[in-house]
Write a protein that holds these residues in place. Structure first.
Motif, PDB file in Angstrom:
ATOM      1  N   THR B  94       0.830  -1.208   0.000  1.00  0.00           N
ATOM      2  CA  THR B  94       0.000   0.000   0.000  1.00  0.00           C
ATOM      3  C   THR B  94       0.862   1.255   0.000  1.00  0.00           C
ATOM      4  O   THR B  94       0.560   2.224  -0.699  1.00  0.00           O
ATOM      5  N   SER B  95       1.965   1.225   0.755  1.00  0.00           N
ATOM      6  CA  SER B  95       2.810   2.421   0.820  1.00  0.00           C
ATOM      7  C   SER B  95       3.481   2.685  -0.514  1.00  0.00           C
ATOM      8  O   SER B  95       3.610   3.843  -0.929  1.00  0.00           O
ATOM      9  N   VAL B  96       3.920   1.618  -1.176  1.00  0.00           N
ATOM     10  CA  VAL B  96       4.572   1.820  -2.473  1.00  0.00           C
ATOM     11  C   VAL B  96       3.574   2.394  -3.478  1.00  0.00           C
ATOM     12  O   VAL B  96       3.873   3.355  -4.197  1.00  0.00           O
ATOM     13  N   VAL B  97       2.346   1.826  -3.497  1.00  0.00           N
ATOM     14  CA  VAL B  97       1.320   2.369  -4.391  1.00  0.00           C
ATOM     15  C   VAL B  97       1.101   3.849  -4.082  1.00  0.00           C
ATOM     16  O   VAL B  97       1.059   4.705  -4.981  1.00  0.00           O
ATOM     17  N   ALA B  98       1.007   4.161  -2.781  1.00  0.00           N
ATOM     18  CA  ALA B  98       0.737   5.544  -2.376  1.00  0.00           C
ATOM     19  C   ALA B  98       1.851   6.471  -2.845  1.00  0.00           C
ATOM     20  O   ALA B  98       1.597   7.547  -3.380  1.00  0.00           O
ATOM     21  N   ILE B  99       3.095   6.038  -2.655  1.00  0.00           N
ATOM     22  CA  ILE B  99       4.236   6.885  -3.022  1.00  0.00           C
ATOM     23  C   ILE B  99       4.283   7.089  -4.533  1.00  0.00           C
ATOM     24  O   ILE B  99       4.472   8.205  -5.022  1.00  0.00           O
ATOM     25  N   VAL B 100       4.079   5.991  -5.270  1.00  0.00           N
ATOM     26  CA  VAL B 100       4.149   6.091  -6.732  1.00  0.00           C
ATOM     27  C   VAL B 100       3.093   7.062  -7.254  1.00  0.00           C
ATOM     28  O   VAL B 100       3.344   7.849  -8.157  1.00  0.00           O
ATOM     29  N   LEU B 101       1.909   7.033  -6.643  1.00  0.00           N
ATOM     30  CA  LEU B 101       0.855   7.934  -7.101  1.00  0.00           C
ATOM     31  C   LEU B 101       1.045   9.352  -6.574  1.00  0.00           C
ATOM     32  O   LEU B 101       0.782  10.332  -7.280  1.00  0.00           O
ATOM     33  N   ALA B 102       1.490   9.478  -5.340  1.00  0.00           N
ATOM     34  CA  ALA B 102       1.462  10.796  -4.700  1.00  0.00           C
ATOM     35  C   ALA B 102       2.659  11.665  -5.054  1.00  0.00           C
ATOM     36  O   ALA B 102       2.510  12.871  -5.215  1.00  0.00           O
ATOM     37  N   VAL B 103       3.836  11.057  -5.182  1.00  0.00           N
ATOM     38  CA  VAL B 103       5.038  11.892  -5.370  1.00  0.00           C
ATOM     39  C   VAL B 103       4.962  12.753  -6.636  1.00  0.00           C
ATOM     40  O   VAL B 103       5.172  13.966  -6.552  1.00  0.00           O
ATOM     41  N   LEU B 179      -5.223  -1.902  -3.507  1.00  0.00           N
ATOM     42  CA  LEU B 179      -5.240  -0.752  -4.416  1.00  0.00           C
ATOM     43  C   LEU B 179      -6.020   0.405  -3.794  1.00  0.00           C
ATOM     44  O   LEU B 179      -5.553   1.549  -3.777  1.00  0.00           O
ATOM     45  N   ALA B 180      -7.207   0.088  -3.251  1.00  0.00           N
ATOM     46  CA  ALA B 180      -8.019   1.138  -2.631  1.00  0.00           C
ATOM     47  C   ALA B 180      -7.239   1.810  -1.507  1.00  0.00           C
ATOM     48  O   ALA B 180      -7.215   3.045  -1.397  1.00  0.00           O
ATOM     49  N   ALA B 181      -6.587   0.999  -0.676  1.00  0.00           N
ATOM     50  CA  ALA B 181      -5.830   1.569   0.441  1.00  0.00           C
ATOM     51  C   ALA B 181      -4.691   2.441  -0.079  1.00  0.00           C
ATOM     52  O   ALA B 181      -4.449   3.529   0.434  1.00  0.00           O
ATOM     53  N   GLY B 182      -4.014   1.948  -1.135  1.00  0.00           N
ATOM     54  CA  GLY B 182      -2.907   2.713  -1.683  1.00  0.00           C
ATOM     55  C   GLY B 182      -3.354   4.054  -2.237  1.00  0.00           C
ATOM     56  O   GLY B 182      -2.714   5.088  -1.983  1.00  0.00           O
ATOM     57  N   VAL B 183      -4.463   4.062  -2.971  1.00  0.00           N
ATOM     58  CA  VAL B 183      -4.960   5.317  -3.548  1.00  0.00           C
ATOM     59  C   VAL B 183      -5.353   6.292  -2.436  1.00  0.00           C
ATOM     60  O   VAL B 183      -5.007   7.482  -2.466  1.00  0.00           O
ATOM     61  N   LEU B 184      -6.046   5.765  -1.432  1.00  0.00           N
ATOM     62  CA  LEU B 184      -6.488   6.627  -0.336  1.00  0.00           C
ATOM     63  C   LEU B 184      -5.277   7.199   0.419  1.00  0.00           C
ATOM     64  O   LEU B 184      -5.242   8.393   0.759  1.00  0.00           O
ATOM     65  N   LEU B 185      -4.288   6.347   0.653  1.00  0.00           N
ATOM     66  CA  LEU B 185      -3.086   6.833   1.338  1.00  0.00           C
ATOM     67  C   LEU B 185      -2.391   7.894   0.499  1.00  0.00           C
ATOM     68  O   LEU B 185      -1.861   8.870   1.034  1.00  0.00           O
ATOM     69  N   ALA B 186      -2.403   7.699  -0.829  1.00  0.00           N
ATOM     70  CA  ALA B 186      -1.764   8.686  -1.709  1.00  0.00           C
ATOM     71  C   ALA B 186      -2.404  10.055  -1.509  1.00  0.00           C
ATOM     72  O   ALA B 186      -1.711  11.066  -1.388  1.00  0.00           O
ATOM     73  N   ILE B 187      -3.741  10.078  -1.448  1.00  0.00           N
ATOM     74  CA  ILE B 187      -4.429  11.355  -1.237  1.00  0.00           C
ATOM     75  C   ILE B 187      -4.023  11.957   0.102  1.00  0.00           C
ATOM     76  O   ILE B 187      -3.803  13.162   0.225  1.00  0.00           O
ATOM     77  N   MET B 188      -3.883  11.096   1.112  1.00  0.00           N
ATOM     78  CA  MET B 188      -3.607  11.617   2.445  1.00  0.00           C
ATOM     79  C   MET B 188      -2.180  12.107   2.622  1.00  0.00           C
ATOM     80  O   MET B 188      -1.924  12.993   3.428  1.00  0.00           O
ATOM     81  N   ILE B 189      -1.218  11.496   1.907  1.00  0.00           N
ATOM     82  CA  ILE B 189       0.173  11.944   2.098  1.00  0.00           C
ATOM     83  C   ILE B 189       0.534  13.050   1.118  1.00  0.00           C
ATOM     84  O   ILE B 189       1.599  13.652   1.226  1.00  0.00           O
ATOM     85  N   LEU B 190      -0.357  13.326   0.181  1.00  0.00           N
ATOM     86  CA  LEU B 190      -0.080  14.378  -0.805  1.00  0.00           C
ATOM     87  C   LEU B 190       0.280  15.720  -0.149  1.00  0.00           C
ATOM     88  O   LEU B 190       1.307  16.318  -0.488  1.00  0.00           O
ATOM     89  N   PRO B 191      -0.538  16.205   0.810  1.00  0.00           N
ATOM     90  CA  PRO B 191      -0.185  17.508   1.400  1.00  0.00           C
ATOM     91  C   PRO B 191       1.145  17.484   2.138  1.00  0.00           C
ATOM     92  O   PRO B 191       1.866  18.486   2.134  1.00  0.00           O
ATOM     93  N   PHE B 268      -5.655  -6.048  -6.458  1.00  0.00           N
ATOM     94  CA  PHE B 268      -7.100  -6.128  -6.264  1.00  0.00           C
ATOM     95  C   PHE B 268      -7.459  -6.954  -5.032  1.00  0.00           C
ATOM     96  O   PHE B 268      -8.564  -6.864  -4.525  1.00  0.00           O
ATOM     97  N   ALA B 269      -6.509  -7.771  -4.574  1.00  0.00           N
ATOM     98  CA  ALA B 269      -6.795  -8.678  -3.470  1.00  0.00           C
ATOM     99  C   ALA B 269      -6.834  -7.903  -2.155  1.00  0.00           C
ATOM    100  O   ALA B 269      -6.137  -6.920  -1.989  1.00  0.00           O
ATOM    101  N   PRO B 270      -7.703  -8.339  -1.241  1.00  0.00           N
ATOM    102  CA  PRO B 270      -7.696  -7.717   0.083  1.00  0.00           C
ATOM    103  C   PRO B 270      -6.401  -8.030   0.805  1.00  0.00           C
ATOM    104  O   PRO B 270      -5.774  -9.057   0.555  1.00  0.00           O
ATOM    105  N   GLY B 271      -5.992  -7.156   1.666  1.00  0.00           N
ATOM    106  CA  GLY B 271      -4.772  -7.365   2.433  1.00  0.00           C
ATOM    107  C   GLY B 271      -4.990  -6.905   3.857  1.00  0.00           C
ATOM    108  O   GLY B 271      -6.122  -6.786   4.308  1.00  0.00           O
ATOM    109  N   TYR B 272      -3.895  -6.672   4.537  1.00  0.00           N
ATOM    110  CA  TYR B 272      -3.964  -6.247   5.931  1.00  0.00           C
ATOM    111  C   TYR B 272      -2.686  -5.488   6.203  1.00  0.00           C
ATOM    112  O   TYR B 272      -1.628  -5.907   5.740  1.00  0.00           O
TER     113      TYR B 272
END
Lengths: 282, 328
Positions: B94-103, B179-191, B268-272
């Motif tokens: 999730t963090s990698v997805v977030a970083i790739v999208l947010a940076v 994926l959902a978690a990663g996208v949401l985290l991306a929005i949150m770390i953007l600022p 797409f798979a659920p995670g934790y």
């Protein structure tokens, strides 16, 4: 002299600026969506009853989250009582005596601590307060929030105190005012509007925390103001309502979210207003 | 700002008062003591966090050993089997997805704000950034659960499913998942990333920019040649700070990640994730071993976040400090 690449470079320039502009829109979209949907879904359920009544069981209509609002206010106030003096004190320390090695270490620690996940701080409050008291309590939640509040507050206080002109301090000292009085009644007073702003922002952040409250303050179906009892909070209430399978509870989650945003909004509006008020500080 | 700093930053020597002025002397000592105590409190908080988490985690670590705990793939509180790997995996993905999208978005946002935006709209953009940062994570979670997840399930994931030759995009589009978690985290770390990048870019000396422009560079070229190389380390630091936030972000991830301890290559798979399992199980854990295992997950999180934040602060300081030294 027109080099062959000139138009291409102009194009690249325009393209890059447009891309950066698109990034702004991309950042704006979720923000607007969140705000709009919270207002749209939350507003219908929001009313006097919602703000003042106890939660209703599933299937019963009506009911509110009055106890959660009170709980959030209680936990955050308690957290302020612990966190504000330490945070502001540490900030003044950094600004006035923080140029040595020890000050540097404190400053760096404060910076790094600002990045510690809030859930970890929840575990700390659990170990410090819940385990010895053998029960979940508002106090444990407040300790967690205070621990989260102190490091960023110390850093912002330091910057605000450093902005106070040196001449004010020297003037007071030259008149024979003791250093501690100078610091308290001249320097801190000058920095006061800024400090209030910083404190309000810290309070707003604390009010929005959920993770560290889940297993410290826990939750409570009833009114409670005793610090040694489990206490409801708006944020935990949002979480519980949102993940519930009941449509009416989900509705209430949105209304809670609107209440929380309004609370935080008032705090930061107040902070902005105070930051701008009559030409003190900056 | 730096100029104002430099004129006040050397601390005023606090006169240890002449031997005669005993009253003033004691007041100063009490005050100095109180301030120093608050400073020490900060260090104490750090120690407290480390010690309390480690102490609570001890039963679990003593049983499986640190390495055994980290590499354990099973999590079964009923049989007292605790392994951290699925949660470490979920957090990483999730963090990698977030970083790739947010940076990219955050850095472009910062570049726009500092370099291109008309000066009147700058304060508006700053306000947007502050607003994004001030929305509580549980509200993002609520939005994620009822807006983002359906959007992903109905539109985004079916579209990405066409690339199912990549193991990343295989499986049923559930909506909830990494994926959902990663996208949401991306929005949150953007600022977070954007505001630190702004701070970094603002320290780029304007002479560098002007020099590039004077040599005939376009505005974008001036950014690319002058501003970005100067601030590179700081922007990298900003990304690390964002990563640190993404790792520890709890509520939003908990609400959309699916909460199932699997290790799957598919987004797409659920995670934790580490914070999610702590949030979900801590208040119901009763055995010392279960609580210990959850605290051990927290300890892993704390250590990783600490390392990331230390590295990030040093990088940002290298740039901003360079500026403050040169301007004083």
């Amino acid at each position: 002299m027109t080099t062959p690449g000139r138009r291409w470079r102009a194009f690249k320039n325009g393209f890059a600026i447009t891309l950066c502009g698109v990034a702004v829109l991309v950042a704006l979209a979720p923000l607007l969506s969140v705000l709009w949907l919270v207002v749209k879904n939350g507003a219908p359920a929001l009313g006097l009853d919602f703000l003042t009544k106890l939660p209703a069981p599933v299937g019963e209509s009506g009911g509110g989250v009055g106890n959660a609002i009170l709980g959030t206010l209680a936990i955050v106030s308690l957290a302020c009582a612990i966190g504000l003096p330490i945070g502001i004190g540490a900030g003044v320390f950094l600004a006035e005596r923080g140029d040595g090695k020890f000050g540097g270490a404190v400053r760096f620690t404060a910076e790094v601590l600002s990045g510690v996940p809030s859930i970890v701080v929840g575990i700390v409050a659990y170990g410090l307060v819940v385990l010895p008291m053998k029960r979940f309590s508002a106090l444990a939640g407040a300790v967690a929030l205070a621990l989260l509040m102190v490091p960023p507050l110390a850093r912002s206080t330091e910057e605000l105190v450093r902005l106070v002109p040196r001449a004010l301090r020297e003037g007071a000292l030259a008149l024979g005012v003791p250093a501690w009085k100078t610091s308290l009644f001249i320097v801190l007073r000058t920095a006061r509007p800024g400090l209030i702003t910083a404190a309000l922002l810290a309070i707003g952040r604390a009010a929005g925390e959920t993770a560290p409250l889940l297993f410290t303050a826990l939750n409570n179906q009833y009114w409670n103001v005793r610090p040694d009892q489990p206490t409801a909070s708006l944020t935990v209430q949002i979480f519980n309502y949102a993940i519930s399978p009941y449509e009416e509870w989900r509705q209430k989650a949105w209304a809670c979210a609107l209440t929380l945003l309004l609370l935080i909004g008032f705090l930061s509006l107040g902070a902005r207003f105070l930051a701008r008020s009559p030409g003190e500080a900056r | 700002m730096a100029a104002a700093n430099s004129s006040t930053s050397e601390s005023i020597p606090v006169t240890p008062a002449a031997p005669g002025g005993r009253r003033a002397f004691s007041g100063d000592r009490v005050y100095a003591g109180a301030l120093a105590a608050a400073g020490i409190a900060i260090l104490l908080v750090a120690l407290l966090i480390a010690a309390t988490t480690a102490n609570t985690a001890r039963p679990a670590l003593a049983r499986a050993g640190l390495w055994g705990f980290i590499t354990g793939r099973d999590w079964n509180p009923v049989e007292d089997i605790y392994g951290a790997l699925p949660f470490i995996w979920g957090t990483l993905v999730t963090s990698v997805v977030a970083i790739v999208l947010a940076v990219p978005v955050a850095v472009a946002f910062a570049i726009f704000l500092v370099e291109f935006a008309p000066s009147r709209s700058r304060s508006l953009l700053r306000f947007v950034m502050e607003l994004l940062a001030s929305i509580p994570s549980v509200v993002y979670g609520l939005w994620g659960l009822f807006v983002l997840v359906p959007l992903l399930r109905e539109h985004v994931e079916p579209a990405l499913g066409r690339f199912s030759f990549l193991p990343l995009f295989r499986g049923a589009p559930l909506g909830v998942g990494t994926l959902a978690a990663g996208v949401l985290l991306a929005i949150m770390i953007l600022p977070t990333i954007a505001s630190v990048s702004v701070e970094v870019l603002r320290t780029v000396p304007s002479t560098l920019r002007e020099g590039a422009l004077a040599l005939g560079a376009t505005r974008w070229e001036a950014v690319r040649i002058a501003a970005l190389p100067y601030g590179r380390a700081g922007i990298f630091g900003a990304a690390l700070l964002g990563l640190g936030r993404a790792l520890g972000e709890t509520m939003a991830a908990t609400m959309v990640i699916g909460n199932s301890p699997e290790i799957s290559a598919s987004l797409f798979a659920p995670g934790y994730s580490l914070p999610s399992i702590i949030a979900n199980e801590f208040s119901e854990a009763t055995s010392a071993l279960h609580i210990g295992a959850l605290a051990a997950l927290g300890l892993i999180l704390f250590v990783v976040a600490l390392i990331l934040n230390i590295a990030a602060r040093l990088l940002v300081r290298a740039v901003v400090g360079k500026f403050e030294r040169s301007s004083s």
